[in-house]
Design a protein around this motif. Sequence first.
Motif, PDB file in Angstrom:
ATOM      1  N   ALA A   1       0.847  -1.191   0.000  1.00 28.37           N
ATOM      2  CA  ALA A   1       0.000   0.000   0.000  1.00 28.37           C
ATOM      3  C   ALA A   1       0.882   1.240   0.000  1.00 28.37           C
ATOM      4  N   PRO A   2       0.391   2.370  -0.459  1.00 28.78           N
ATOM      5  CA  PRO A   2       1.156   3.610  -0.443  1.00 28.78           C
ATOM      6  C   PRO A   2       1.595   3.964   0.969  1.00 28.78           C
ATOM      7  N   SER A   3       2.592   4.837   1.091  1.00 26.83           N
ATOM      8  CA  SER A   3       3.151   5.179   2.389  1.00 26.83           C
ATOM      9  C   SER A   3       2.267   6.128   3.189  1.00 26.83           C
ATOM     10  N   HIS A   4       1.314   6.823   2.533  1.00 31.11           N
ATOM     11  CA  HIS A   4       0.456   7.719   3.293  1.00 31.11           C
ATOM     12  C   HIS A   4      -0.550   6.923   4.122  1.00 31.11           C
ATOM     13  N   PRO A   5      -1.299   7.577   5.032  1.00 33.84           N
ATOM     14  CA  PRO A   5      -2.159   6.848   5.981  1.00 33.84           C
ATOM     15  C   PRO A   5      -3.013   5.784   5.308  1.00 33.84           C
ATOM     16  N   PHE A   6      -3.026   4.616   5.906  1.00 32.86           N
ATOM     17  CA  PHE A   6      -3.681   3.451   5.317  1.00 32.86           C
ATOM     18  C   PHE A   6      -4.745   2.952   6.285  1.00 32.86           C
ATOM     19  N   LEU A   7      -6.004   3.016   5.866  1.00 33.34           N
ATOM     20  CA  LEU A   7      -7.136   2.482   6.613  1.00 33.34           C
ATOM     21  C   LEU A   7      -7.691   1.297   5.850  1.00 33.34           C
ATOM     22  N   ALA A   8      -7.727   0.147   6.493  1.00 34.56           N
ATOM     23  CA  ALA A   8      -8.338  -1.034   5.888  1.00 34.56           C
ATOM     24  C   ALA A   8      -9.774  -1.145   6.372  1.00 34.56           C
ATOM     25  N   MET A   9     -10.678  -1.516   5.463  1.00 35.95           N
ATOM     26  CA  MET A   9     -12.098  -1.592   5.803  1.00 35.95           C
ATOM     27  C   MET A   9     -12.732  -2.804   5.131  1.00 35.95           C
ATOM     28  N   VAL A  10     -13.740  -3.345   5.785  1.00 33.38           N
ATOM     29  CA  VAL A  10     -14.561  -4.394   5.181  1.00 33.38           C
ATOM     30  C   VAL A  10     -16.024  -4.072   5.433  1.00 33.38           C
ATOM     31  N   ALA A  11     -16.781  -3.890   4.366  1.00 33.79           N
ATOM     32  CA  ALA A  11     -18.233  -3.724   4.434  1.00 33.79           C
ATOM     33  C   ALA A  11     -18.859  -4.870   3.651  1.00 33.79           C
TER      34      ALA A  11
ATOM     35  N   PHE B   1      -7.735  -1.057  11.215  1.00 31.59           N
ATOM     36  CA  PHE B   1      -8.709  -1.855  10.469  1.00 31.59           C
ATOM     37  C   PHE B   1     -10.087  -1.570  11.035  1.00 31.59           C
ATOM     38  N   MET B   2     -11.039  -1.295  10.151  1.00 27.19           N
ATOM     39  CA  MET B   2     -12.431  -1.091  10.564  1.00 27.19           C
ATOM     40  C   MET B   2     -13.328  -2.115   9.889  1.00 27.19           C
ATOM     41  N   GLY B   3     -13.969  -2.929  10.685  1.00 27.52           N
ATOM     42  CA  GLY B   3     -14.979  -3.841  10.168  1.00 27.52           C
ATOM     43  C   GLY B   3     -16.345  -3.198  10.311  1.00 27.52           C
ATOM     44  N   ILE B   4     -17.060  -3.082   9.210  1.00 24.54           N
ATOM     45  CA  ILE B   4     -18.376  -2.450   9.237  1.00 24.54           C
ATOM     46  C   ILE B   4     -19.437  -3.532   9.195  1.00 24.54           C
ATOM     47  N   ASP B   5     -20.109  -3.717  10.332  1.00 27.08           N
ATOM     48  CA  ASP B   5     -21.154  -4.731  10.450  1.00 27.08           C
ATOM     49  C   ASP B   5     -20.576  -6.108  10.090  1.00 27.08           C
ATOM     50  N   ALA B   6     -21.333  -6.970   9.397  1.00 29.26           N
ATOM     51  CA  ALA B   6     -20.878  -8.312   8.986  1.00 29.26           C
ATOM     52  C   ALA B   6     -20.044  -8.984  10.079  1.00 29.26           C
ATOM     53  N   PRO B   7     -20.584  -9.118  11.310  1.00 31.58           N
ATOM     54  CA  PRO B   7     -19.756  -9.598  12.425  1.00 31.58           C
ATOM     55  C   PRO B   7     -19.226 -11.008  12.257  1.00 31.58           C
ATOM     56  N   ASP B   8     -19.961 -11.886  11.582  1.00 36.67           N
ATOM     57  CA  ASP B   8     -19.467 -13.253  11.421  1.00 36.67           C
ATOM     58  C   ASP B   8     -18.157 -13.270  10.639  1.00 36.67           C
ATOM     59  N   PHE B   9     -17.989 -12.347   9.733  1.00 38.39           N
ATOM     60  CA  PHE B   9     -16.746 -12.229   8.969  1.00 38.39           C
ATOM     61  C   PHE B   9     -15.752 -11.319   9.681  1.00 38.39           C
ATOM     62  N   ASN B  10     -16.203 -10.137  10.071  1.00 39.44           N
ATOM     63  CA  ASN B  10     -15.274  -9.104  10.524  1.00 39.44           C
ATOM     64  C   ASN B  10     -14.669  -9.344  11.890  1.00 39.44           C
ATOM     65  N   LEU B  11     -15.406  -9.903  12.832  1.00 37.30           N
ATOM     66  CA  LEU B  11     -14.830 -10.109  14.159  1.00 37.30           C
ATOM     67  C   LEU B  11     -13.658 -11.077  14.097  1.00 37.30           C
TER      68      LEU B  11
END
Length: 387
Positions: free
Chosen positions: A3-13, A95-105
Amino acid sequence: MQAPSHPFLAMVAGETSGDLLASLVLQGLRTDFPDLYAAGIGGVRMAAHGFDAWWPSERLAVHGYSAELVRRIWGILRIRKQLVQRLTAQKPQLFMGIDAPDFNLGVEERLRVNGIKTVHFVCPSIWAWRPERVEKIRRAADHVLCIFPFEPALLAQHGIAATYVGHPLANVIPLEPDRSAARRKLGLVEEGEVLAVLPGSRASEVGYIAKPFFQAAAMLLRARPSLTILVPAVPALRARIDALAAECGILDRIRVLDGQSHLALEACNCTLIASGTATLEAALFKRPMVISYHMHPISWRLMKRKQLQPWVGLPNILCQDFVVPELLQDAATPQALADAVAQWLDAPVRDPSRLALLEQRFNDLHLELRRDTPKLATDAIQKILAA
């Protein structure tokens, strides 16, 4: 690829509602972090804010416990393994998991062990069912962003840090919806009865729910020939919706929309709607509704064993009362659905006080949920990053 060197936020929706929530967070974050790199699993709304979707969110959408899950579980587990490996190597700041708890947790738990800070957005409904999940939340999330006001105190009882950020939909949807304007946008006459039929946004939901909904619609059309029926459809499911409507003999009597669920809810007098986030949208539009759901019998029995409250629909859960009817599983017959909808359509003449009371309760709910969600979420995330 790194990923690029600038701030990196990973997300899953994992589905349409999560895509909306995540897009609002991205909107808020980009004010303070214009060079933010955000990537992971997401949908079209997130992409509009520069999100790099390594996998599309629909790859995670699944309905129930049984047949469909068995068919798709290995593909979903493969995606989760690849995602964890990639993020462990690239080390996002958060890392931010958005809802989908069975996957994201599960993802959050693995990443947290590897020193990556984790946030879970939308508290799993431990107050409604599966209370045992609270232990997994404690292991998985450094912080939980909550969309309902009672949740942070509940999580605090279990030693889990949380922030109430309001429900983003309460800002997206106007406090005073304009039915006339919505009808003009859709080319409908201002007077007359309009029913919005929302059989779900996932293929599996449509497979179980759309046919009895359309059979109920056919009954209503026979009794009320001037009734206008709007069916917002996810574009990918349009062909399936059309086929089921044709099978029920109403394709030429309804209007299938490409998306536009908010416009349909704003325009309608009443909605027949699958249980889920869309029911809260209907409540914020102050619309009477009949909530229904149907799933594989095994899935239903498993869910019923873990249910903690007598309500399934979000408006009823939040109001702590059966303010709108719920017809679930075997009770969701076409005749019962049609009768329940007809009662709402008749209410302006036969029971106007029922409509007025419902509108007041939904207005109070709207005010309670209305917060500056992008800013509150961004402030919470900044504190987590600075810790």
